[in-house]
Design a protein around this motif. Sequence first.
Motif, short mmCIF file in Angstrom:
data_model
loop_
_atom_site.label_atom_id
_atom_site.label_comp_id
_atom_site.label_asym_id
_atom_site.label_seq_id
_atom_site.Cartn_x
_atom_site.Cartn_y
_atom_site.Cartn_z
N GLU A 41 26.65 37.06 -49.00
CA GLU A 41 25.82 35.84 -49.42
C GLU A 41 25.67 35.04 -48.36
O GLU A 41 27.17 34.82 -47.93
N ALA A 42 24.73 34.42 -47.65
CA ALA A 42 24.58 33.93 -46.17
C ALA A 42 24.06 32.36 -46.73
O ALA A 42 23.39 32.81 -48.12
N LYS A 43 24.65 31.61 -45.76
CA LYS A 43 24.11 30.38 -46.50
C LYS A 43 23.27 29.87 -44.66
O LYS A 43 23.40 30.11 -43.23
N SER A 44 21.70 29.55 -45.51
CA SER A 44 21.30 28.77 -43.98
C SER A 44 21.73 28.08 -43.26
O SER A 44 22.16 26.87 -43.85
N LEU A 45 21.55 27.71 -41.93
CA LEU A 45 22.11 26.82 -41.08
C LEU A 45 20.62 25.54 -41.43
O LEU A 45 21.71 24.95 -41.13
N ASN A 46 19.47 25.93 -40.89
CA ASN A 46 19.15 24.47 -41.45
C ASN A 46 17.62 24.05 -42.52
O ASN A 46 18.53 23.77 -43.33
N ASP A 47 16.94 25.21 -42.11
CA ASP A 47 15.85 24.44 -43.00
C ASP A 47 15.86 26.84 -44.24
O ASP A 47 16.98 27.35 -44.05
N PHE A 48 14.84 26.09 -45.27
CA PHE A 48 14.90 28.09 -46.01
C PHE A 48 14.24 28.99 -44.95
O PHE A 48 13.88 28.68 -44.48
N ILE A 49 15.22 30.26 -45.39
CA ILE A 49 14.61 31.53 -44.80
C ILE A 49 13.62 32.33 -45.42
O ILE A 49 14.75 32.38 -46.47
N ASP A 50 12.37 32.53 -45.43
CA ASP A 50 12.23 33.74 -46.33
C ASP A 50 13.07 35.21 -46.11
O ASP A 50 13.63 35.50 -45.58
N GLU A 51 12.15 35.82 -47.78
CA GLU A 51 12.50 37.25 -47.40
C GLU A 51 11.98 38.22 -46.90
O GLU A 51 11.36 37.91 -46.12
N LEU A 77 16.95 32.27 -48.43
CA LEU A 77 18.00 31.22 -48.43
C LEU A 77 17.36 30.51 -48.47
O LEU A 77 16.53 29.70 -47.85
N MET A 78 17.91 29.43 -49.94
CA MET A 78 17.33 28.30 -50.24
C MET A 78 18.35 27.02 -50.59
O MET A 78 18.69 26.63 -51.59
N PRO A 79 19.59 26.75 -50.07
CA PRO A 79 19.32 27.16 -48.52
C PRO A 79 20.44 28.69 -48.78
O PRO A 79 21.21 28.95 -47.45
N ILE A 80 21.70 28.98 -49.81
CA ILE A 80 22.38 29.92 -50.25
C ILE A 80 21.46 31.88 -51.03
O ILE A 80 20.86 30.61 -51.43
N GLY A 81 21.45 32.84 -49.98
CA GLY A 81 21.07 33.60 -50.78
C GLY A 81 21.43 34.93 -50.21
O GLY A 81 22.40 34.86 -49.60
N LYS A 82 21.37 36.55 -50.40
CA LYS A 82 21.92 37.65 -49.50
C LYS A 82 20.73 38.07 -48.42
O LYS A 82 19.59 37.47 -48.57
N VAL A 86 25.93 32.86 -37.35
CA VAL A 86 26.20 32.02 -36.55
C VAL A 86 27.30 31.57 -36.04
O VAL A 86 28.38 31.17 -35.76
N SER A 87 28.23 31.65 -37.83
CA SER A 87 29.44 31.72 -37.81
C SER A 87 29.22 31.95 -39.08
O SER A 87 29.49 32.20 -40.20
N VAL A 88 30.85 32.51 -39.22
CA VAL A 88 31.50 32.90 -39.78
C VAL A 88 33.30 32.00 -40.50
O VAL A 88 33.82 31.85 -39.93
N GLU A 89 32.85 31.04 -41.85
CA GLU A 89 33.50 30.09 -41.99
C GLU A 89 34.59 30.53 -43.48
O GLU A 89 33.32 30.10 -44.18
N GLY A 90 35.84 31.00 -43.43
CA GLY A 90 36.32 31.15 -44.93
C GLY A 90 35.38 33.01 -45.17
O GLY A 90 34.99 34.09 -44.38
N TYR A 91 34.72 32.33 -46.01
CA TYR A 91 34.15 33.34 -47.06
C TYR A 91 32.47 33.12 -46.80
O TYR A 91 31.63 33.43 -47.53
N ASN A 92 32.38 31.85 -46.25
CA ASN A 92 30.99 32.51 -45.92
C ASN A 92 30.27 31.94 -44.41
O ASN A 92 30.87 31.98 -43.59
N VAL A 93 28.95 32.62 -44.56
CA VAL A 93 28.31 33.43 -43.51
C VAL A 93 27.15 32.74 -43.25
O VAL A 93 26.08 32.64 -43.32
N VAL A 94 26.99 31.92 -42.26
CA VAL A 94 25.81 31.36 -41.62
C VAL A 94 25.14 32.07 -40.69
O VAL A 94 25.73 32.31 -39.76
N VAL A 95 23.51 31.59 -41.45
CA VAL A 95 23.25 32.35 -40.65
C VAL A 95 22.06 31.69 -39.80
O VAL A 95 21.59 30.37 -40.42
N LYS A 96 21.32 31.78 -38.61
CA LYS A 96 19.77 31.28 -38.40
C LYS A 96 18.43 32.39 -38.44
O LYS A 96 18.78 33.08 -38.31
N GLU A 97 17.50 31.64 -38.46
CA GLU A 97 16.10 32.70 -38.74
C GLU A 97 16.26 33.38 -36.67
O GLU A 97 16.43 32.34 -35.63
#
Length: 158
Positions: free
Chosen positions: A125-135, A111-116, A142-153
């Motif tokens: 398709e998920a979006k990282s809240l802060n930093d890059f997250i490795d595979e 996720l940099m910042p978006i990935g699967k 953390v939140s579901v906004e419309g079609y975006n899933v926001v995640v954190k490690e």
Amino acid sequence: MLDIIIIIFLMAMAIFLLIAEIFLLPGITIAGVAGTLFAIGGIVFAYSCGATTGNITLSASVVGFTGVFLWLIRSNSFNRVSLKTDIESKVTSPREMNLSVGDEGVTLSRLMPIGKARFGNITVEAKSLNDFIDENTAVVIVSVEGYNVVVKELQIKN
């Protein structure tokens, strides 16, 4: 007689190029510019031969262009080359997939910042809240906004 042949050639080319511009070529292309120049040149040349010749040329070209245009629209000549595919699919939102805040999953790509990411058997398709997250890293929604899933490690508690 040569003047009439020149006028007919110029106006026929103008009509052909303008019809090609409208029906076959997207945007403003060389065909549209050339067709306009041929039309202007033909009409100016016809008026230089006399006012009657100019009036007849102008009237005939307007009627000819309109006739060809309407004939092409009504004859459905372009049905053979037109796209007829209907799109039946729709985008499913994460809420419709029953994803909610707090669900845990794993990233399938970086996720940099978006990935699967996969949550259970659902891949989104998920979006990282802060930093890059490795595979292959555990994440939490953390939140579901419309079609975006926001995640954190996911922080593992010891």
